[in-house]
Scaffold this active site. Structure first.
Site, PDB file in Angstrom:
ATOM      1  N   ASN A 179       0.870  -1.180   0.000  1.00 44.39           N
ATOM      2  CA  ASN A 179       0.000   0.000   0.000  1.00 44.39           C
ATOM      3  C   ASN A 179       0.904   1.226   0.000  1.00 44.39           C
ATOM      4  O   ASN A 179       1.496   1.561   1.030  1.00 44.39           O
ATOM      5  CB  ASN A 179      -0.893  -0.050   1.253  1.00 44.39           C
ATOM      6  N   LYS A 238       0.101   4.267  -0.310  1.00 43.71           N
ATOM      7  CA  LYS A 238      -0.532   5.466   0.276  1.00 43.71           C
ATOM      8  C   LYS A 238      -0.276   6.684  -0.639  1.00 43.71           C
ATOM      9  O   LYS A 238      -0.227   6.524  -1.846  1.00 43.71           O
ATOM     10  CB  LYS A 238      -0.056   5.683   1.713  1.00 43.71           C
ATOM     11  N   HIS A 288      -9.565   1.241   4.668  1.00 38.85           N
ATOM     12  CA  HIS A 288      -8.315   1.401   5.419  1.00 38.85           C
ATOM     13  C   HIS A 288      -8.567   2.380   6.577  1.00 38.85           C
ATOM     14  O   HIS A 288      -9.342   3.326   6.425  1.00 38.85           O
ATOM     15  CB  HIS A 288      -7.212   1.934   4.494  1.00 38.85           C
ATOM     16  N   GLU A 327      -6.959   4.771   7.652  1.00 35.76           N
ATOM     17  CA  GLU A 327      -6.709   6.174   7.313  1.00 35.76           C
ATOM     18  C   GLU A 327      -7.899   6.781   6.560  1.00 35.76           C
ATOM     19  O   GLU A 327      -8.161   7.976   6.651  1.00 35.76           O
ATOM     20  CB  GLU A 327      -5.398   6.289   6.508  1.00 35.76           C
ATOM     21  N   GLU A 356      -5.573  -4.992  10.439  1.00 35.86           N
ATOM     22  CA  GLU A 356      -4.565  -3.960  10.697  1.00 35.86           C
ATOM     23  C   GLU A 356      -4.904  -3.212  11.982  1.00 35.86           C
ATOM     24  O   GLU A 356      -5.714  -2.276  11.952  1.00 35.86           O
ATOM     25  CB  GLU A 356      -4.528  -2.958   9.535  1.00 35.86           C
ATOM     26  N   GLY A 384       2.356   2.175  10.877  1.00 34.31           N
ATOM     27  CA  GLY A 384       3.347   3.250  10.783  1.00 34.31           C
ATOM     28  C   GLY A 384       4.019   3.594  12.097  1.00 34.31           C
ATOM     29  O   GLY A 384       4.691   4.618  12.208  1.00 34.31           O
ATOM     30  N   SER A 410       3.193  -2.154  10.381  1.00 33.17           N
ATOM     31  CA  SER A 410       4.633  -2.203  10.697  1.00 33.17           C
ATOM     32  C   SER A 410       5.303  -3.523  10.328  1.00 33.17           C
ATOM     33  O   SER A 410       6.199  -3.977  11.052  1.00 33.17           O
ATOM     34  CB  SER A 410       4.871  -1.868  12.176  1.00 33.17           C
TER      35      SER A 410
HETATM   36  P1  PGA Z   1       2.750   0.301   7.643  1.00 33.27           P
HETATM   37  O1  PGA Z   1       1.270   0.503   7.024  1.00 33.27           O
HETATM   38  O2  PGA Z   1       3.275  -0.992   7.066  1.00 33.27           O
HETATM   39  O3  PGA Z   1       3.517   1.512   7.189  1.00 33.27           O
HETATM   40  O4  PGA Z   1       2.583   0.210   9.127  1.00 33.27           O
HETATM   41  C1  PGA Z   1       0.422  -0.591   6.831  1.00 33.27           C
HETATM   42  C2  PGA Z   1      -0.873  -0.118   6.216  1.00 33.27           C
HETATM   43  O5  PGA Z   1      -1.370   0.961   6.595  1.00 33.27           O
HETATM   44  O6  PGA Z   1      -1.433  -0.787   5.329  1.00 33.27           O
END
Ligand code: PGA
Length: 247
Positions: free
Chosen positions: A10, A12, A94, A96, A164, A170, A209
């Site tokens: 992803n 983003k 997601h 976010e 997740e 993150g 992460s």
């Molecule tokens: P990350 O994000 O691997 O940077 O923690 C995962 C995600 O949001 O899909």
């Protein structure tokens, strides 16, 4: 039988035309992995990336779509447009999107239907906040998200769930393997009950992460059918190092 794993990146809101070199490296490394490989760049790169990945095992996907196939929705992208640009999958719900854009479970469900209408694989994200986990409410929250975000029927080949935990995205923090196994087991039982004959084979990814250093520990947990990788998917070297779990 365990389904073929899925390694999904992803990106983003990252990536410009100059990032095509990273995709080329992923395309070069993907055939060595016993996993399906998916890269979800921003909308602006989908057509370009899909063209570059056309004769490769790498699939390109979107990070969101609108529920309607077309219309007066300034700035939005329909699932049909993603498919038209060459995408084969789309990430939906997601955290976010749920936080920044106030997406509700009902909207995620409508978007999931839209993805299927357009022939895309829907990757539906669920996960609890730190407060919810500390309060012992993880399964309640994930169960509610699944119930609200998924349509009445599902085909195993068209649906992927990404677990997740919001607090792991993150942050460099991750749940313990035992905690991941517990939530994935819960999701599997929920899917098998809700979609008999299909729910058993829906892939359940872990995300949050995932890095080369912890990939083996996290992705070999029983019940984990792949990874949704954010930050570490931006560098082909790291993404493929995570994928090396599936060599
Ligand atoms: P990350 O994000 O691997 O940077 O923690 C995962 C995600 O949001 O899909």
């Amino acid at each position: 039988m365990q389904p073929r794993p899925l390694l999904a990146g992803n990106w983003k809101m990252n990536g410009l035309a100059a990032s095509a070199g990273e995709l080329q490296k992923i395309i070069a490394g993907a055939p060595d992995l016993k996993a399906d490989v998916l890269v979800c760049p921003p909308f602006t790169l989908i057509a370009r990336f899909a063209e570059a990945a056309r004769h490769s095992p790498v699939m390109i996907g979107g990070q969101d779509c609108h529920a309607e196939p077309f219309g007066a929705h300034t700035g939005d992208i329909a699932a049909e447009m993603l498919a038209d640009a060459g995408a084969g999958a789309v990430i939906l719900g997601h955290s976010e999107r749920r936080v920044d854009h106030h997406e509700t479970d009902a909207e995620v469900r409508a978007k999931t239907r839209a993805a299927w209408r357009a022939g895309l694989i829907a990757i539906v994200c669920v996960g609890e906040s730190r407060k919810e986990r500390d309060g012992g409410r993880t399964q309640e929250v994930v169960g509610r998200q699944l119930a609200g975000s998924l349509p009445e029927r599902a085909e195993a080949g068209r649906l992927v769930i990404a677990y997740e935990p919001i607090w792991a995205i993150g942050t460099g923090l991750t749940p313990t393997p035992a905690d991941i196994a517990e939530v994935h087991g819960f999701i599997r039982r929920w899917l098998a009950t809700r979609f008999p004959g299909q729910g058993e084979a829906v892939r359940i990814l872990y995300g949050g992460s995932v890095k080369p250093a912890n990939a083996k520990e996290l992705l070999t947990v029983p019940g984990v059918d792949g990874a949704l990788v954010g930050g570490a998917s931006l560098k082909a070297e790291d993404f493929l190092a995570i994928g090396a779990v599936y060599r």
